[in-house]
Design a protein around this motif. Structure first.
Motif, mmCIF file in Angstrom:
data_model
loop_
_atom_site.group_PDB
_atom_site.id
_atom_site.type_symbol
_atom_site.label_atom_id
_atom_site.label_comp_id
_atom_site.label_asym_id
_atom_site.label_seq_id
_atom_site.Cartn_x
_atom_site.Cartn_y
_atom_site.Cartn_z
ATOM 1 N N VAL A 51 -34.155 120.956 -13.304
ATOM 2 C CA VAL A 51 -33.319 120.484 -13.018
ATOM 3 C C VAL A 51 -32.864 120.904 -11.011
ATOM 4 O O VAL A 51 -32.038 121.306 -11.341
ATOM 5 N N GLU A 52 -33.873 119.330 -10.554
ATOM 6 C CA GLU A 52 -33.521 120.036 -9.669
ATOM 7 C C GLU A 52 -32.578 119.210 -8.948
ATOM 8 O O GLU A 52 -31.833 117.893 -9.236
ATOM 9 N N GLU A 53 -31.509 119.882 -8.182
ATOM 10 C CA GLU A 53 -30.864 119.504 -7.163
ATOM 11 C C GLU A 53 -30.984 119.139 -5.321
ATOM 12 O O GLU A 53 -32.149 119.428 -4.996
ATOM 13 N N THR A 54 -31.037 117.744 -5.936
ATOM 14 C CA THR A 54 -31.560 117.201 -4.029
ATOM 15 C C THR A 54 -29.599 116.412 -3.528
ATOM 16 O O THR A 54 -28.948 117.028 -3.428
ATOM 17 N N GLU A 55 -30.185 116.242 -2.200
ATOM 18 C CA GLU A 55 -29.236 115.772 -1.711
ATOM 19 C C GLU A 55 -28.243 114.820 -2.388
ATOM 20 O O GLU A 55 -26.873 114.550 -1.866
ATOM 21 N N ARG A 56 -29.148 113.666 -2.736
ATOM 22 C CA ARG A 56 -27.791 112.752 -3.295
ATOM 23 C C ARG A 56 -27.632 112.925 -4.831
ATOM 24 O O ARG A 56 -27.054 112.289 -5.895
#
Length: 353
Positions: A51-56
């Motif tokens: 699970v990647e963390e993104t800007e949104r």
């Protein structure tokens, strides 16, 4: 369903419970409810997939063969909408027929994990319903075996044709005589390539050690039936064993299945592979009153299987000798196909020498 003992579903080394629900069945239903409530992830280790963390927020990518997209979308998009609503995520699916990744995005990591988990369980359920497309096979169609098989067929028809259900249409195509190690559902080129790559790794990891880099000499002799009542037989098969009396062929088959099951490419059906070569099968029976142009995978052009009385065949041909075979390769065979020799077309193979 026993509430205290719900069915367990195993996916990628993880175990999920299938929750008890109230279903509203309707014609041609194309979805199932597997669930946890919105955002729940108590039973799922959150590091089981990326699970990647993104800007949104957060996102997770899932490779899914395009034939399975419809199960995620559901009737009129209901499955996808419900998953998005209950997990507070957005699920992006490629266009029909276009291979790619499904992307789950959301503000909360727990919601993305929950959506991903539920998608995997849902897809696993529907994948299990797909007819198999490929199978690992050991060809037994050497000329001498084919000749002896045709002799067996002629004798059976001469001596047992008056027995209930026995007809020439029940017999295997001699060019396609084989041992089946296990069946696979491979829904796109990427999955086929994964299976081919795994087959080659098996050669390096244990096949060479078992075979010694040499063909395995096996004897095909005797017949046996699959079901409990020989008077109501659906499948009659020839028995196969190693000429040297060893269990190397059984070891090879069992370890191949174990490795493919662990990879997720094959479902485990039995503790040990049943080594057999089908010689008669009621699925081969032709009904002259029906059209024979139905070649859709998993479909049959007759309504029900008609068993045959195999009692006399078993008595008269109990020790019939089909011959010896030098097994030198395992094939990833395509169902409903033929190559130039008449055997199943091959997507890949593992050679012993």
């Amino acid at each position: 369903m026993d509430v205290l003992r719900p069915p367990l579903i195993r996916i990628g080394g993880r175990v999920y419970r299938k929750n008890l629900i109230q279903e509203q069945p309707f014609p041609h239903e194309e979805e199932e409810d597997f669930c946890a409530g919105p955002g729940e992830c108590a039973d799922e280790p959150c590091n089981a997939f990326v699970v990647e963390e993104t800007e949104r927020g957060f996102q997770s990518r899932l490779e899914v063969p395009s034939p399975l997209y419809k199960y995620i979308i559901g009737k009129k998009g209901e499955t996808k909408k419900r998953l998005e609503t209950e997990t507070r995520t957005s699920i992006s699916i490629p266009k029909p027929g276009v291979e790619g990744e499904i992307v789950i995005t959301g503000q909360q990591r727990s919601g993305v994990v929950s959506a991903r988990t539920r998608l995997e369980v849902l897809l696993d359920s529907f994948r299990r319903r797909q007819p198999f497309t490929h199978f690992l096979s050991l060809p037994l169609n050497q000329p001498a075996i084919q000749q002896n098989f045709l002799h067996f067929k002629d004798e059976v028809l001469q001596k047992c044709s008056k027995d209930h259900g026995v007809s020439s249409s029940l017999f295997q195509n001699p060019a396609k005589l084989h041992l089946t190690i296990g069946t696979l559902v491979l829904l796109n080129e990427q999955e086929i390539q994964r299976a081919c790559d795994l087959l080659q790794r098996c050669k390096e990891d244990f096949v060479d050690q078992i075979t010694g880099g040499q063909p395995l000499t096996v004897e095909v002799a005797g017949v046996e039936y699959m079901n409990d009542d020989p008077a109501m037989t659906d499948v009659l098969y020839a028995k196969v064993h190693m000429k040297d009396g060893s269990d190397r062929l059984q070891m090879l088959a069992d370890q191949l299945v174990e490795r493919f099951v662990a990879s997720g490419l094959m479902l485990k059906e039995w503790d040990r592979v049943k080594l057999h070569a089908t010689v008669m099968n009621t699925l081969f029976r032709k009904d002259p009153t029906e059209e024979r142009n139905n070649t859709m995978p998993g479909k049959s052009s007759f309504k029900e299987r008609e068993a045959f009385n195999g009692q006399n065949i078993l008595k008269l041909f109990e020790n019939f000798h089909f011959g010896e075979v030098q097994l030198d390769s395992v094939h990833l065979s395509q169902r409903f196909s033929s190559d130039a020799s008449g055997y199943y077309a091959t997507s890949g193979q593992l050679c012993f020498s």
